[in-house]
Design an enzyme around this catalytic site. Structure first.
Site, short mmCIF file in Angstrom:
data_model
loop_
_atom_site.label_atom_id
_atom_site.label_comp_id
_atom_site.label_asym_id
_atom_site.label_seq_id
_atom_site.Cartn_x
_atom_site.Cartn_y
_atom_site.Cartn_z
N ARG A 71 0.82 -1.21 0.00
CA ARG A 71 0.00 0.00 0.00
C ARG A 71 0.85 1.26 0.00
O ARG A 71 0.33 2.36 0.20
CB ARG A 71 -0.94 0.00 1.22
N GLU A 104 -1.77 -9.05 -5.17
CA GLU A 104 -3.06 -9.70 -5.35
C GLU A 104 -2.92 -11.19 -5.66
O GLU A 104 -3.70 -12.01 -5.18
CB GLU A 104 -3.87 -9.01 -6.45
N THR A 122 -4.18 -17.03 0.50
CA THR A 122 -3.05 -16.96 1.42
C THR A 122 -3.21 -15.75 2.33
O THR A 122 -3.59 -14.67 1.88
CB THR A 122 -1.72 -16.85 0.65
N GLY A 148 2.95 -22.13 -1.76
CA GLY A 148 1.90 -22.99 -2.28
C GLY A 148 1.24 -22.45 -3.54
O GLY A 148 1.49 -21.32 -3.95
N TYR A 208 -11.69 -11.41 -10.19
CA TYR A 208 -11.29 -10.72 -8.96
C TYR A 208 -10.03 -9.88 -9.17
O TYR A 208 -10.00 -8.67 -8.87
CB TYR A 208 -11.07 -11.69 -7.78
N ASP A 236 -14.02 -11.06 -3.84
CA ASP A 236 -13.36 -12.24 -3.29
C ASP A 236 -14.22 -12.80 -2.15
O ASP A 236 -15.35 -12.38 -1.95
CB ASP A 236 -11.96 -11.88 -2.81
N CYS A 266 -15.82 -7.88 9.93
CA CYS A 266 -16.88 -8.78 9.44
C CYS A 266 -16.28 -10.16 9.17
O CYS A 266 -16.31 -10.67 8.05
CB CYS A 266 -17.52 -8.18 8.19
N CYS A 271 -19.74 -6.87 15.24
CA CYS A 271 -20.74 -5.92 14.74
C CYS A 271 -20.77 -4.62 15.55
O CYS A 271 -21.09 -3.56 15.01
CB CYS A 271 -22.12 -6.57 14.74
N CYS A 286 -18.57 -2.19 14.00
CA CYS A 286 -18.66 -2.09 12.54
C CYS A 286 -19.11 -0.70 12.08
O CYS A 286 -20.13 -0.19 12.55
CB CYS A 286 -19.63 -3.13 12.00
N CYS A 306 -26.68 -2.51 7.78
CA CYS A 306 -26.55 -3.96 7.61
C CYS A 306 -27.86 -4.69 7.89
O CYS A 306 -28.34 -4.71 9.02
CB CYS A 306 -25.45 -4.51 8.52
#
Length: 366
Positions: A34, A46, A52, A90, A129, A147, A201, A208, A211, A217
């Site tokens: 980032r 990504e 992973t 992997g 995605y 995703d 979440c 919650c 959140c 929601c």
DNA sequence: AAACCGGGGCG
DNA sequence: CGCCCAGGTTT
């Protein structure tokens, strides 16, 4: 009318976007990918993050960018070194596809990651995605990036009861995200959905009360946040019995084998092994025969030094690990090599082989 | 649509 | 121990 469409119409979209993005800008984790919006780094991150966890990816990402700072560096790198950079992560086809796609970007797009859904989706290993993630995060284009996190978050916010294990369900969530996504800041919006799924979440016991979009929601209103999302898939693993051997020549070098270019652990290196289809009596002698018949390998096998279990998604390897000697006239080739302990560092091994080597080193230390 | 493709972490 | 994880490709 579908439930999600009715619930979607009830959402105050502007307020939802603001609450979500404001939370993200204040609470987002400080992650190495980032630091800038370089499409290549976004892309690498990504791909690594597919199936992973973030904490696992961080050191791999940093080393990968050190070794291959640009698309050109990765395009020109030896595949063995690329696999070595992925060793232990992997799903090795991810990085083989990534290098293949990067080569195409280098040749066909002059080294610039394309910024249209059609072009970027045509690249090897870039599905719906990853295309949406790169387009939104690197280029600010309002495409959904759905995703597992996003399906979980959206299934709760809109009370969607479709089975997220079904491939067809992704379209439902993509359509919802297209309606909800911020066109002013699609990057923060998509990342915020995923960050919310990772931090608040969560799959079990979502927080919650913390959140930022609780007031939007539907699952929270209905008290069903712990029942969503619906996910049916069950895992059935198959057991495979294997005999593997650490074989040394007269100079103390170990015999290693390169796996085929497709299938499980493609192009990675391993210690020679054979599958045991039946539980064997006098196993040691029959393993010698199998090595001779299946691998054309004349060996002198000693005893089992240990057993290793290695679990894959749909497979469990049960390995009986032997030591032994290889005849002195053995000829190396592309597929079979004799290497010293130091030389092994250049080859990429799956974790199962690393477990075998560890077992062997403990065995000879005694 | 279903199978295949790794490995680790967590409750 | 079962489930989950910033999925995509092949069949």
């Amino acid at each position: 009318m579908l439930i999600e469409q009715k619930n979607l119409e009830k959402i105050n979209i502007i307020a939802f976007q603001n609450d979500l993005i404001t939370w993200f800008k204040n609470e987002q984790r400080d992650l190495p990918w980032r630091k800038d919006q370089d499409p290549y780094k976004v892309w690498v991150s990504e791909i690594m993050l597919q199936q992973t966890r973030v904490d696992t990816v961080i050191p791999y990402f940093n080393r990968f960018i050190e070794w291959f700072p640009t698309i050109e560096d990765l395009a020109e790198a030896e595949e063995d070194k690329v696999l070595k950079a992925w060793e232990g992560l992997g799903y090795y086809s991810r990085v083989r596809n990534l290098q293949s796609a990067v080569k195409e970007v280098q040749e066909k797009y002059n080294g610039e990651v394309p910024n249209t859904p059609e072009e970027i989706s045509s690249l090897k290993g870039v599905g719906p995605y990853t295309a949406g993630a790169i387009l939104s995060i690197a280029y600010g284009i309002p495409e959904p990036a759905v995703d597992g996190n996003v399906m979980r978050v959206i299934s709760r916010v809109l009370s969607i009861w479709d089975d997220i294990a079904k491939p067809s369900s992704r379209k439902v969530f993509e359509k919802a995200v297209r309606t909800l996504i911020s066109h002013e800041d699609p990057s923060s919006f998509n990342q915020a959905l995923m960050e919310l799924g990772a931090l608040i979440c969560t799959p079990t016991s979502p927080s919650c009360l913390l959140c930022p979009v609780r007031d939007h929601c539907h699952a929270f209103f209905e008290g069903v946040q712990n029942e969503l999302p619906i996910k049916t898939k069950k895992t059935k693993t198959r057991d495979v019995q294997l005999a593997a051997a650490i074989l040394l020549d007269d100079n103390g070098k170990m015999l290693i084998h390169k796996r085929p270019a497709s299938g499980l652990l493609a192009n990675l290196w391993e210690f020679p092994n054979v599958e045991l289809h039946h539980s064997l009596q006098n196993e040691r002698e029959q393993v010698v025969d199998l090595f001779k018949q299946n691998l054309t390998l004349e060996i002198d096998l000693k005893k089992i030094i240990g057993q290793i279990e290695h679990v894959f998604s749909h497979l469990v390897w049960n390995l009986n690990v032997y030591t032994g000697k290889i005849h002195s006239g053995f000829q190396e080739n592309e597929e079979w090599k004799l290497v010293s302990f130091e030389e092994m560092e250049k080859f990429a091994f799956p974790v199962s082989a690393q477990k075998m080597l560890k077992l062997y080193l403990e065995h000879i230390k005694k």
